[in-house]
Design a protein around this motif. Structure first.
Motif, PDB file in Angstrom:
ATOM      1  N   SER A  39     -47.197  -1.739   5.000  1.00 43.50           N
ATOM      2  CA  SER A  39     -47.193  -0.702   6.031  1.00 43.50           C
ATOM      3  C   SER A  39     -45.766  -0.330   6.426  1.00 43.50           C
ATOM      4  O   SER A  39     -45.472   0.839   6.691  1.00 43.50           O
ATOM      5  CB  SER A  39     -47.977  -1.157   7.262  1.00 43.50           C
ATOM      6  OG  SER A  39     -47.399  -2.324   7.813  1.00 43.50           O
ATOM      7  N   LYS A  99     -44.353   1.895   3.677  1.00 39.83           N
ATOM      8  CA  LYS A  99     -44.882   3.256   3.806  1.00 39.83           C
ATOM      9  C   LYS A  99     -44.196   3.980   4.961  1.00 39.83           C
ATOM     10  O   LYS A  99     -43.824   5.156   4.843  1.00 39.83           O
ATOM     11  CB  LYS A  99     -46.391   3.224   4.030  1.00 39.83           C
ATOM     12  CG  LYS A  99     -47.004   4.601   4.132  1.00 39.83           C
ATOM     13  CD  LYS A  99     -48.502   4.552   4.301  1.00 39.83           C
ATOM     14  CE  LYS A  99     -49.063   5.946   4.437  1.00 39.83           C
ATOM     15  NZ  LYS A  99     -50.520   5.949   4.595  1.00 39.83           N
ATOM     16  N   ALA A 100     -44.011   3.295   6.066  1.00 40.33           N
ATOM     17  CA  ALA A 100     -43.339   3.896   7.224  1.00 40.33           C
ATOM     18  C   ALA A 100     -41.919   4.311   6.859  1.00 40.33           C
ATOM     19  O   ALA A 100     -41.442   5.375   7.279  1.00 40.33           O
ATOM     20  CB  ALA A 100     -43.330   2.922   8.394  1.00 40.33           C
ATOM     21  N   ARG A 132     -40.855   5.161   3.817  1.00 36.28           N
ATOM     22  CA  ARG A 132     -40.963   6.345   2.963  1.00 36.28           C
ATOM     23  C   ARG A 132     -41.204   7.594   3.801  1.00 36.28           C
ATOM     24  O   ARG A 132     -40.587   8.634   3.576  1.00 36.28           O
ATOM     25  CB  ARG A 132     -42.101   6.190   1.949  1.00 36.28           C
ATOM     26  CG  ARG A 132     -41.833   5.239   0.818  1.00 36.28           C
ATOM     27  CD  ARG A 132     -42.849   5.406  -0.312  1.00 36.28           C
ATOM     28  NE  ARG A 132     -44.225   5.379   0.125  1.00 36.28           N
ATOM     29  CZ  ARG A 132     -44.989   4.286   0.207  1.00 36.28           C
ATOM     30  NH1 ARG A 132     -44.490   3.112  -0.099  1.00 36.28           N
ATOM     31  NH2 ARG A 132     -46.259   4.376   0.579  1.00 36.28           N
ATOM     32  N   GLN A 133     -42.113   7.487   4.767  1.00 32.82           N
ATOM     33  CA  GLN A 133     -42.423   8.625   5.629  1.00 32.82           C
ATOM     34  C   GLN A 133     -41.198   9.047   6.429  1.00 32.82           C
ATOM     35  O   GLN A 133     -40.916  10.241   6.563  1.00 32.82           O
ATOM     36  CB  GLN A 133     -43.560   8.268   6.588  1.00 32.82           C
ATOM     37  CG  GLN A 133     -44.906   8.149   5.925  1.00 32.82           C
ATOM     38  CD  GLN A 133     -45.969   7.668   6.889  1.00 32.82           C
ATOM     39  OE1 GLN A 133     -45.695   6.912   7.813  1.00 32.82           O
ATOM     40  NE2 GLN A 133     -47.200   8.099   6.663  1.00 32.82           N
ATOM     41  N   THR A 134     -40.477   8.077   6.954  1.00 35.51           N
ATOM     42  CA  THR A 134     -39.288   8.370   7.757  1.00 35.51           C
ATOM     43  C   THR A 134     -38.232   9.077   6.931  1.00 35.51           C
ATOM     44  O   THR A 134     -37.626  10.048   7.388  1.00 35.51           O
ATOM     45  CB  THR A 134     -38.709   7.062   8.350  1.00 35.51           C
ATOM     46  OG1 THR A 134     -39.707   6.450   9.148  1.00 35.51           O
ATOM     47  CG2 THR A 134     -37.483   7.333   9.180  1.00 35.51           C
ATOM     48  N   LYS A 135     -38.027   8.609   5.707  1.00 35.59           N
ATOM     49  CA  LYS A 135     -37.034   9.252   4.832  1.00 35.59           C
ATOM     50  C   LYS A 135     -37.404  10.704   4.549  1.00 35.59           C
ATOM     51  O   LYS A 135     -36.565  11.595   4.580  1.00 35.59           O
ATOM     52  CB  LYS A 135     -36.901   8.479   3.519  1.00 35.59           C
ATOM     53  CG  LYS A 135     -36.113   7.206   3.631  1.00 35.59           C
ATOM     54  CD  LYS A 135     -35.989   6.529   2.284  1.00 35.59           C
ATOM     55  CE  LYS A 135     -35.176   5.258   2.373  1.00 35.59           C
ATOM     56  NZ  LYS A 135     -35.085   4.576   1.068  1.00 35.59           N
ATOM     57  N   LYS A 136     -38.688  10.933   4.271  1.00 32.60           N
ATOM     58  CA  LYS A 136     -39.161  12.281   3.961  1.00 32.60           C
ATOM     59  C   LYS A 136     -39.007  13.195   5.182  1.00 32.60           C
ATOM     60  O   LYS A 136     -38.522  14.327   5.083  1.00 32.60           O
ATOM     61  CB  LYS A 136     -40.626  12.227   3.524  1.00 32.60           C
ATOM     62  CG  LYS A 136     -41.157  13.528   2.968  1.00 32.60           C
ATOM     63  CD  LYS A 136     -42.614  13.431   2.590  1.00 32.60           C
ATOM     64  CE  LYS A 136     -42.792  12.714   1.275  1.00 32.60           C
ATOM     65  NZ  LYS A 136     -44.191  12.779   0.788  1.00 32.60           N
ATOM     66  N   ARG A 137     -39.394  12.700   6.345  1.00 33.81           N
ATOM     67  CA  ARG A 137     -39.296  13.492   7.575  1.00 33.81           C
ATOM     68  C   ARG A 137     -37.845  13.768   7.943  1.00 33.81           C
ATOM     69  O   ARG A 137     -37.511  14.874   8.386  1.00 33.81           O
ATOM     70  CB  ARG A 137     -39.998  12.769   8.723  1.00 33.81           C
ATOM     71  CG  ARG A 137     -41.498  12.752   8.577  1.00 33.81           C
ATOM     72  CD  ARG A 137     -42.147  11.942   9.666  1.00 33.81           C
ATOM     73  NE  ARG A 137     -43.585  11.858   9.431  1.00 33.81           N
ATOM     74  CZ  ARG A 137     -44.350  10.863   9.840  1.00 33.81           C
ATOM     75  NH1 ARG A 137     -43.829   9.856  10.516  1.00 33.81           N
ATOM     76  NH2 ARG A 137     -45.646  10.874   9.579  1.00 33.81           N
ATOM     77  N   THR A 138     -36.994  12.763   7.768  1.00 41.16           N
ATOM     78  CA  THR A 138     -35.574  12.935   8.080  1.00 41.16           C
ATOM     79  C   THR A 138     -34.956  14.009   7.193  1.00 41.16           C
ATOM     80  O   THR A 138     -34.202  14.853   7.680  1.00 41.16           O
ATOM     81  CB  THR A 138     -34.823  11.601   7.900  1.00 41.16           C
ATOM     82  OG1 THR A 138     -35.412  10.624   8.761  1.00 41.16           O
ATOM     83  CG2 THR A 138     -33.351  11.752   8.244  1.00 41.16           C
ATOM     84  N   LYS A 169     -36.492  16.524   5.749  1.00 41.54           N
ATOM     85  CA  LYS A 169     -37.032  17.822   6.154  1.00 41.54           C
ATOM     86  C   LYS A 169     -36.350  18.314   7.425  1.00 41.54           C
ATOM     87  O   LYS A 169     -35.945  19.472   7.521  1.00 41.54           O
ATOM     88  CB  LYS A 169     -38.544  17.694   6.370  1.00 41.54           C
ATOM     89  CG  LYS A 169     -39.216  18.947   6.849  1.00 41.54           C
ATOM     90  CD  LYS A 169     -39.391  19.948   5.736  1.00 41.54           C
ATOM     91  CE  LYS A 169     -40.249  21.100   6.200  1.00 41.54           C
ATOM     92  NZ  LYS A 169     -39.665  22.372   5.889  1.00 41.54           N
TER      93      LYS A 169
END
Length: 87
Positions: free
Chosen positions: A6, A9-10, A12-18, A20
């Motif tokens: 988890s 995954k968090a 990965r999500q943070t990197k993608k959002r950052t 963007k």
């Protein structure tokens, strides 16, 4: 490095959002700087064309919560005030 799935995954999500959010912020800064250059040059025609685009970019950044809505409104207001001075 994260150990749990988890947490991975968090991350990965943070990197993608950052990434963007950074691209949106860079877009905002570029358009605002361009408008400020046109205002400084007193290029009325270019300013009139660019101001709606800048407002749109700021509104979109506020909509996706990259900028606070009050920050976007304040920036639009100050830029419009500067535009009105040269017109």
């Amino acid at each position: 490095m994260p150990i749990k799935k988890s947490a991975e995954k968090a991350l990965r999500q943070t990197k993608k959002r950052t990434a963007k959010n950074q691209s949106v912020k860079i877009g905002v800064k570029k358009t605002v700087k361009e408008l400020e250059r046109k205002i400084a040059a007193k290029d009325k025609k270019a300013v009139m064309e660019l101001m709606p685009k800048v407002a749109q970019v700021l509104d979109k950044a506020a909509k996706v919560k990259v900028l606070n809505k009050n920050t976007a409104a304040r920036q639009k207001s100050r830029l419009q005030k500067a535009v009105n001075k040269i017109l």
